[in-house]
Design a protein around this motif. Sequence first.
Motif, PDB file in Angstrom:
ATOM      1  N   SER A   5      44.974  41.428  39.343  1.00 47.94           N
ATOM      2  CA  SER A   5      44.032  40.679  38.502  1.00 47.94           C
ATOM      3  C   SER A   5      43.031  39.957  39.401  1.00 47.94           C
ATOM      4  CB  SER A   5      44.778  39.669  37.629  1.00 47.94           C
ATOM      5  OG  SER A   5      43.877  38.994  36.778  1.00 47.94           O
ATOM      6  N   ARG A   7      39.302  37.895  39.190  1.00 52.04           N
ATOM      7  CA  ARG A   7      38.361  37.259  38.275  1.00 52.04           C
ATOM      8  C   ARG A   7      37.214  36.635  39.062  1.00 52.04           C
ATOM      9  NH1 ARG A   7      40.451  39.931  35.324  1.00 52.04           N
ATOM     10  NH2 ARG A   7      41.817  39.534  33.532  1.00 52.04           N
ATOM     11  N   ASN A   8      35.984  36.994  38.649  1.00 44.35           N
ATOM     12  CA  ASN A   8      34.763  36.392  39.190  1.00 44.35           C
ATOM     13  C   ASN A   8      34.705  36.512  40.717  1.00 44.35           C
ATOM     14  OD1 ASN A   8      32.275  35.083  38.879  1.00 44.35           O
ATOM     15  ND2 ASN A   8      33.180  33.048  39.159  1.00 44.35           N
ATOM     16  N   ASP A  27      35.031  41.375  37.790  1.00 48.06           N
ATOM     17  CA  ASP A  27      36.422  41.291  37.348  1.00 48.06           C
ATOM     18  C   ASP A  27      37.067  42.667  37.479  1.00 48.06           C
ATOM     19  OD1 ASP A  27      35.838  38.691  36.660  1.00 48.06           O
ATOM     20  OD2 ASP A  27      35.723  39.078  34.508  1.00 48.06           O
ATOM     21  N   THR A  29      40.986  44.493  36.619  1.00 52.88           N
ATOM     22  CA  THR A  29      42.365  44.383  36.142  1.00 52.88           C
ATOM     23  C   THR A  29      43.007  45.758  36.174  1.00 52.88           C
ATOM     24  OG1 THR A  29      41.789  42.541  34.671  1.00 52.88           O
ATOM     25  CG2 THR A  29      43.863  43.678  34.245  1.00 52.88           C
ATOM     26  N   GLU A  67      40.256  34.071  40.644  1.00 56.26           N
ATOM     27  CA  GLU A  67      41.630  34.576  40.711  1.00 56.26           C
ATOM     28  C   GLU A  67      41.650  35.861  41.505  1.00 56.26           C
ATOM     29  OE1 GLU A  67      45.269  36.201  37.786  1.00 56.26           O
ATOM     30  OE2 GLU A  67      43.318  35.620  36.951  1.00 56.26           O
TER      31      GLU A  67
END
Length: 326
Positions: A5, A7-8, A27, A29, A67
């Motif tokens: 994962s 994020r940003n 992002d 995932t 993240e």
Amino acid sequence: MALLSIRNLSVEFSTAGGPFRAVDGVDVTVDKGDILAIVGESGSGKSVSMMALMGLLPWTARITADEMSFDGTDLRSLTARQRRQVIGRDISMIFQEPMTSLNPCFTAGFQIKETLRQHLKLDRRARHARAIELMEMVGIPDPARRLNAFPHQLSGGMSQRVMIAMALACQPRLLIADEPTTALDVTIQAQILDLLQDLQKSTGMALILITHDMGVVAETAQRVQVQYAGQKVEEQPVRALFETPHHPYTAALLAALPERATERRLPTIPGVVPGQFDRPEGCLFSPRCRFADDICRHRAPPVQPPALGIARCHYPLDTAATEAAR
């Protein structure tokens, strides 16, 4: 919980002309057993995103992310020693150019065995047996003899298979394949892709495939993430993306496929991916988009909901507009 994962994620390089953002708020995932394709033209930040995850960017790169976790472990908080316990063992990567990624001073066997020594602490006999097993797994004939071959004694396809064997040595849970078929002839390309799919099914690992070949995406991936100028502009399951792309850039990429061409000359996307000094004020694709207006040129686009492919666009395409774009 997702296996990977991010994020940003942003990656900024310090240059003589000032800072340059190669990756801008991306992002990613990936679930266990998932096959994600990341596509886009050269300069879209595909490889840089994954090199940032692997910790392989130079000191001039400034990496930030809200993240960056792997199986619940925050990779941002790990020390260099702790990170080496994950990278190369649980997360592995096949690099783009096998002829330059292999060390010319050492045999193929030594380089595979070194991975096993560093991460699994196997003794010499066990390393030798495992290296032969890996070379058989990737379809290298006469593996015991090939272990003693230097990279210059191997063909491009054989070198790529050695790279795959190295990447699979520690049975990674996530494999990143960075354009694994670049510079290989069509027959070898098909063999390498079939090999990666077979290994993914047999081991259950997750696979991130970085490519600019939409044909490879259609045959291999489950989900597709489209990047442009360092930003993610769309993400959909493969079938949905090919049937109904929502971002004009995705529609233009698909329209350029030979099998979709309706005229003798293939359609092209005018212009080039913006660089450090020519980034538009609004949507980064606006100078090349035939649907762009003043809002697109001066205002950053919003990210649309999943029903519209998470498209980063002011005017995501509907089915009718997509058909017209083709």
